[in-house]
Motif scaffolding. Structure first.
Motif, PDB file in Angstrom:
ATOM      1  N   ARG A  72       0.830  -1.206   0.000  1.00 18.07           N
ATOM      2  CA  ARG A  72       0.000   0.000   0.000  1.00 18.07           C
ATOM      3  C   ARG A  72       0.868   1.262   0.000  1.00 18.07           C
ATOM      4  N   ASN A 101     -15.121  -2.611   2.338  1.00 24.47           N
ATOM      5  CA  ASN A 101     -15.944  -3.541   1.554  1.00 24.47           C
ATOM      6  C   ASN A 101     -17.201  -4.012   2.277  1.00 24.47           C
ATOM      7  N   GLU A 117     -12.944   1.758   2.830  1.00 18.78           N
ATOM      8  CA  GLU A 117     -12.721   1.711   1.391  1.00 18.78           C
ATOM      9  C   GLU A 117     -13.738   0.776   0.740  1.00 18.78           C
ATOM     10  N   ASN A 118     -14.357   1.248  -0.333  1.00 16.42           N
ATOM     11  CA  ASN A 118     -15.283   0.433  -1.118  1.00 16.42           C
ATOM     12  C   ASN A 118     -16.482  -0.065  -0.306  1.00 16.42           C
ATOM     13  N   ASP A 125     -11.075   9.545  -3.017  1.00 20.59           N
ATOM     14  CA  ASP A 125     -11.159   9.296  -4.453  1.00 20.59           C
ATOM     15  C   ASP A 125     -12.335   8.387  -4.784  1.00 20.59           C
ATOM     16  N   ASN A 126     -13.051   8.736  -5.853  1.00 23.17           N
ATOM     17  CA  ASN A 126     -14.073   7.837  -6.407  1.00 23.17           C
ATOM     18  C   ASN A 126     -15.193   7.534  -5.418  1.00 23.17           C
ATOM     19  N   SER A 159     -18.860   8.175  -3.832  1.00 21.76           N
ATOM     20  CA  SER A 159     -20.126   8.667  -4.371  1.00 21.76           C
ATOM     21  C   SER A 159     -21.104   8.920  -3.232  1.00 21.76           C
ATOM     22  N   HIS A 194     -17.899  12.033  -6.256  1.00 17.57           N
ATOM     23  CA  HIS A 194     -19.115  12.517  -6.886  1.00 17.57           C
ATOM     24  C   HIS A 194     -20.191  12.739  -5.831  1.00 17.57           C
ATOM     25  N   PRO A 197     -11.593   5.943  -0.080  1.00 13.14           N
ATOM     26  CA  PRO A 197     -11.830   5.828  -1.522  1.00 13.14           C
ATOM     27  C   PRO A 197     -12.821   4.723  -1.882  1.00 13.14           C
ATOM     28  N   ASP A 198     -13.527   4.944  -2.965  1.00 14.85           N
ATOM     29  CA  ASP A 198     -14.422   3.969  -3.599  1.00 14.85           C
ATOM     30  C   ASP A 198     -15.689   3.680  -2.799  1.00 14.85           C
ATOM     31  N   ALA A 199     -15.889   4.355  -1.658  1.00 17.41           N
ATOM     32  CA  ALA A 199     -17.084   4.084  -0.858  1.00 17.41           C
ATOM     33  C   ALA A 199     -18.310   4.721  -1.503  1.00 17.41           C
ATOM     34  N   THR A 200     -19.467   4.140  -1.178  1.00 18.81           N
ATOM     35  CA  THR A 200     -20.729   4.636  -1.714  1.00 18.81           C
ATOM     36  C   THR A 200     -21.680   4.956  -0.568  1.00 18.81           C
ATOM     37  N   GLU A 239     -11.098  15.176  -6.185  1.00 16.09           N
ATOM     38  CA  GLU A 239     -11.606  15.619  -7.479  1.00 16.09           C
ATOM     39  C   GLU A 239     -12.495  14.559  -8.126  1.00 16.09           C
ATOM     40  N   SER A 240     -12.141  13.302  -7.886  1.00 18.92           N
ATOM     41  CA  SER A 240     -12.905  12.225  -8.526  1.00 18.92           C
ATOM     42  C   SER A 240     -14.111  11.792  -7.697  1.00 18.92           C
TER      43      SER A 240
END
Lengths: 600, 382
Positions: B59, B342, B306-307, B272-273, B275, B257, B289-292, B254-255
């Motif tokens: 990492r 996750n 993450e995620n 990052d990423n 939403s 949303h 990052p990647d979490a919704t 920046e990425s």
């Protein structure tokens, strides 16, 4: 395929050229050489890797060129290594590409008394220059000589009496780097990124005079202006960061690379993407076919995209290997979109296919990683995959970024064609957005992949099977393993096993199966049973919750719909890497291969 | 001068967040703690850095590469098994040839601390130990001073033994001799080889200089510290704020949303990423990052891994909680909840304050959860 680097400035040229060569090593590594201009021309060259090249500790020259070779004409020997010189030894040339008419040029030069020392096509260039060069105006001499050459080339020349380099390009990449203190030339920006990010991409037919304080570009004898661009890649990417190999580093970079690929491009809620494409809606609606042209790993990305395009954009899609491509078969060029997929944007076979499509009148889109590349400039439209530089010869993160980009392209085209409903687009994009997180989970399991690879490394052969979207992934898994481990590996559609290859399956031929959504896993599981009953060890990359009992080793793929096979591919990348590592292969420099294949 | 940054540690008390990443990679203000340390080092004018890495080192290596983004050269020394900070420093022995500084990779500090230690080492003093004052000194290595000299260092003393609120700030100036000193340190009382044990022995012989420091010093010992340290860092870097609907004292990559109708309140970092869906409310939260975060969810005083997915209309109520960490009870700590990497919360899930959902856990829709849900567990209605 062959790397060129050159320097003209105030500082010592040798360290710049030497480190530039090292950065270009991925383009070829069977011979290397350097020419330094310091009153006269000193050449140092030998066969073998760059590290084996003996260079002086220091040298006062402030002008130099270097070359790392991937053999096309003539075996890798000391004599065939570049730079090549003329009879006097005052003119040195490095070359990337193939000079098609070298035979006749060589014959005529030999008749005029020129002595040749190598078997290369390149050597005709310094001898031709010797005929034309007046000892001062090297630019005019090179312009004269390139007119006589047929074929493809990027040339860099230095000669006694001229205070710089002259370079020329036709169908082979060449880029000039500019800074206050010095100017650089190279096949690829990675050669000099640590010195400058301000670059000028030369175009076909350009000849440029590069000195320490000026760059003059001419085409057909007239001065032309080539716009300077800034490359936002970091020099960093050309180093290994504590990993044993670039390939492993790049496998681990995939989550972050894909975050870059998708950043700002998709809106999951509305099911739309913005790829900044200039394809009119009516044109897309009128399309009868999308043809994807690509080579190697990019071809596999194309096969993946074909399924997605046919299903979600409701358009016939064919995938062709670049070198085999013809625009035939009664196609209407106005209703055919040709998508060229090439990491480097310089793959000669793919460029050739793109040009054929263009000549036939079809519209072209390039999907590439490289800003300013030939494919990016020649295509009608371009979509960048934004994976960052890839140095490992075996493509890994760029495959993931290509498939991700093509998935977004599918949504863009499907929506414009009104073939893809918003909710289905939204589901596909949600899965695209989920790729970085899902791939990280595969990476978290890397230790288990290594253990499995170590156990199976000495097997006789490896078979990769998968259906539908699992098929291109199986081809890609087998290709990775072949490229870096030299093991015999084959990938094919799961259903094809029983039509022949099953005869090769034994207890010493592991079978790697992709058993995920989008890959008809239940049917492939039947093929798994076929091979298991013949004693073959089975490794499954699976999102089924009940596949374990049929597998010797199983790896879990998180739920991600049609993009699960792309996550499965990460396990196969790690498997190939660790098999090759267990066999102590030269992973970043596999024998006979080079990245960015710029010859046909 | 080189800096050696210790980044091999795991961070047991921060599970589940440290099950898949080393503690120095926890993000505050959207950047790993280690990046804050690296920047302090770079701002102090040091260009050559050695990271001692071990646990989940991929990492770190993937994130930092060779350091070009920070204008430094990073080399990696690998500590295969984590046997203490002294042992970690030994791994860097072949990477340093002159006096050097050593830093912990998991404390957010100001570059003035690094500069102060560097100056003292250049002046020929060594070893140098930096010290600072904190409220909860007993959690750290307490330092007894004797003027400008260190008299003794006590590693995590109990309440009774704590005679000082001055602690070891974790930045050291050392020279080659330290390697032999570490090797010669008596380790009979502990299985691990701590740098402070060696320095304590040297201090008792009167040879360790102290550098006093009073600017910010932020440590993440427990999960809830991540929220407060993030809040402190986010409020400093408000000029980095990006994205519509993100207030000054919050940051969004920046990425990331964020839906127009979502509400992002202060002290939030969106990675990052990430939403954030329509009508969601996010307040005092670290979102990796990647979490919704789905439509209508309310996420307060919360760490989202993450995620991870927080399903529609799920609620992390927020507020103070009583949490047990390694058999120790912590009362009135502000932690609405943690959703592990996750992990997936279905629709309408409610997390009571202090709930820690493990990595890959799945909580079915409509369930109210409290306390700890182990990693990989599935919680259904029932």
């Amino acid at each position: 395929m062959c790397g060129i680097v050159g320097y003209a400035g105030d500082e010592d040229a040798l360290p710049v050229v030497a480190s530039g060569l090292k950065n270009l090593e991925y383009r070829g590594y069977d011979s290397a050489g350097v020419a330094l201009l310091d009153g006269d021309v000193d050449v140092f060259k030998s066969s073998g890797e760059i590290d084996g090249l003996t260079l002086p500790d220091r040298h006062d020259a402030s002008i130099g060129v270097g070359h790392t070779r991937w053999s096309t004409h003539g075996r890798p020997t000391d004599e065939n290594a570049h730079p090549h010189t003329d009879c006097s030894g005052d003119i040195a040339v490095v070359h990337n590409g193939i000079i098609d008419n070298y035979d006749e040029l060589k014959t005529s030069l030999a008749e005029d008394g020129h002595e040749f020392r190598s078997e290369t096509d390149t050597e005709v260039v310094p001898h031709l220059l010797e005929e034309r060069y007046d000892g001062e105006d090297l630019l005019a001499a090179v312009e004269d000589v390139v007119d006589r050459l047929e074929g493809s080339f990027a040339l860099a020349v230095t000669a006694v009496g001229y205070d710089g380099l002259v370079v020329a390009r036709r169908d082979s990449p060449l880029v000039v780097g500019e800074s206050d203190a010095a100017n650089f030339v190279a096949s690829d920006v990675t050669a000099f990124l640590e010195h400058t990010q301000d670059v000028v991409f030369l175009e076909d037919g350009d000849v440029a005079a590069v000195t320490g304080d000026s760059v003059v570009v001419r085409q057909d004898g007239d001065s032309v202006t080539r716009e300077a661009q800034t490359v936002d890649w970091e020099a960093d990417s050309a180093e290994k960061a504590g990993y044993d190999h670039y390939m492993l580093k790049e496998i681990h970079e995939q989550p972050q690379a894909l975050r870059q690929t998708i950043s700002g491009r998709l809106d999951v809620a509305s099911g739309t993407v913005d790829l900044d494409l200039d394809l009119p809606s009516n044109y897309l609606k009128s399309l009868e076919e999308i043809q994807i042209v690509a080579c190697g790993t990019s071809y596999h990305a194309g096969l993946y995209a074909k399924r997605l395009l046919e299903e979600h954009a409701d358009v016939r899609c064919s995938v062709e290997v670049g070198s085999e491509y013809e625009f035939t078969g009664g196609r209407d060029p106005w209703r055919t979109l040709v998508v060229a997929v090439t990491q480097s944007g310089e793959t000669a076979d793919t460029l050739r296919a793109m040009r054929k499509a263009d000549a036939a009148g079809a519209r072209t889109v390039a999907v590439t990683n490289t800003v300013g590349s030939t494919a990016a400039r020649e295509a009608n439209d371009v979509v960048y995959i934004r994976a960052g530089p890839e140095i490992g010869v075996a493509a890994t993160k760029t495959f993931a970024a290509q498939v991700t980009t093509l998935s977004m392209l599918t949504v863009a085209i499907g929506r414009e064609r009104e073939a893809l409903a918003g909710d289905r687009a939204s589901t596909l994009l949600r899965n695209v957005r989920g790729l970085p997180g899902a791939i990280q989970q595969a990476l978290d399991d890397a230790d288990r992949v290594r253990e499995t690879a170590n156990e199976l490394a000495d097997s006789d052969a490896f078979f990769f099977i998968g259906r539908r979207l699992g098929m291109p992934v199986s081809l890609e898994g087998a290709l990775k393993l072949k490229e870096i481990s030299y093991a015999h590996a084959e990938g094919f559609a799961g259903g094809e096993l029983k039509h022949g290859t099953l005869a090769l399956v034994t207890e010493d031929t592991p079978v790697l199966a992709t058993l995920t959504d989008g890959a008809n896993p239940r049917e492939t599981l039947n093929n798994v049973k076929e091979v298991q009953s013949r004693g073959a060890p089975v490794v499954g990359v699976s999102s089924l919750d009940d596949a374990e009992s049929y597998l010797d080793v199983g790896f879990d793929v998180p739920e991600l719909g049609e993009l699960e096979p792309l996550v499965a591919n990460v396990y196969l990348q790690l498997f190939a890497y660790h098999v090759a590592d267990a066999l102590e292969r030269n992973i970043d420099k596999p024998r006979n291969l080079a990245k960015s294949v710029t010859v046909e | 001068m080189k800096a050696v940054i210790l980044a091999a540690g795991e961070g047991n008390r921060l599970r589940p967040l440290t099950e898949r990443r080393p503690k120095p990679m926890l993000p505050v203000g959207n950047r790993p703690v280690l990046e804050h340390v690296l920047e302090a080092v770079a701002d102090a004018g040091i260009q050559e850095v050695v990271f001692v890495v071990g646990y989940e080192r991929d990492r770190i290596q993937t994130y930092f590469g060779d350091g070009d983004d920070w204008g430094v050269d990073i080399e990696y020394a690998v500590q295969d098994t984590q046997l203490g900070t002294g042992h970690a420093v030994l791994q860097a022995e072949n990477f340093v040839s002159e006096p050097f500084v050593v830093l912990n990779g998991d404390r957010v500090i100001d570059d003035s601390l690094v500069s102060a230690v560097v100056d003292r080492v250049w002046d020929g003093e060594s070893p140098v130990v930096s010290v600072t004052r904190v409220d909860n000194a007993r959690n750290y290595g307490v330092v007894e001073l004797d003027g400008e000299l260190v008299h003794a260092i006590y590693e995590k003393p109990g309440v009774d033994e704590s005679r000082s609120d001055v602690i070891n700030a974790g930045v050291y100036g050392l020279e080659q001799g330290i390697f032999d000193a570490i090797r010669e340190t008596d380790t009979s009382s502990s299985s691990e080889l701590e740098l402070t044990t060696t320095l304590d022995a040297m201090a008792r012989e009167g040879g360790v200089a102290a550098v006093r420091y009073s600017d910010y010093w932020l440590d993440i010992s427990y999960l809830w510290d991540l929220l407060s340290v993030n809040a402190a860092v986010v409020s400093q870097v408000d000029e980095r704020a990006a994205g519509e609907g993100v207030p000054d004292a919050a940051v969004a990559a920046e990425s990331a949303h964020v839906a127009e109708s979502a509400t992002i309140q202060p002290r939030v970092a969106l990675g990052d990423n990430v939403s954030v869906g329509p009508n969601a409310v996010v307040s005092n939260a670290v979102v990796l990052p990647d979490a919704t975060i789905e439509a209508g969810a309310v996420v307060r005083d919360c760490i989202v891994g993450e995620n991870a997915t927080v399903g529609p209309n799920s609620t992390v109520v927020g507020g103070d909680a009583r949490i047990v960490v390694e058999d120790e009870v912590h009362r009135d700590v502000r932690l609405g909840g943690v959703v592990g990497d996750n992990a997936v919360l279905g629709g309408g899930v409610v997390l009571d304050p202090g709930t820690v959902v493990g990595n890959h856990a799945r909580i079915a829709s409509g369930v109210a959860v409290s306390d700890r849900v182990p990693s990989g567990a599935e919680v259904r209605r029932g």
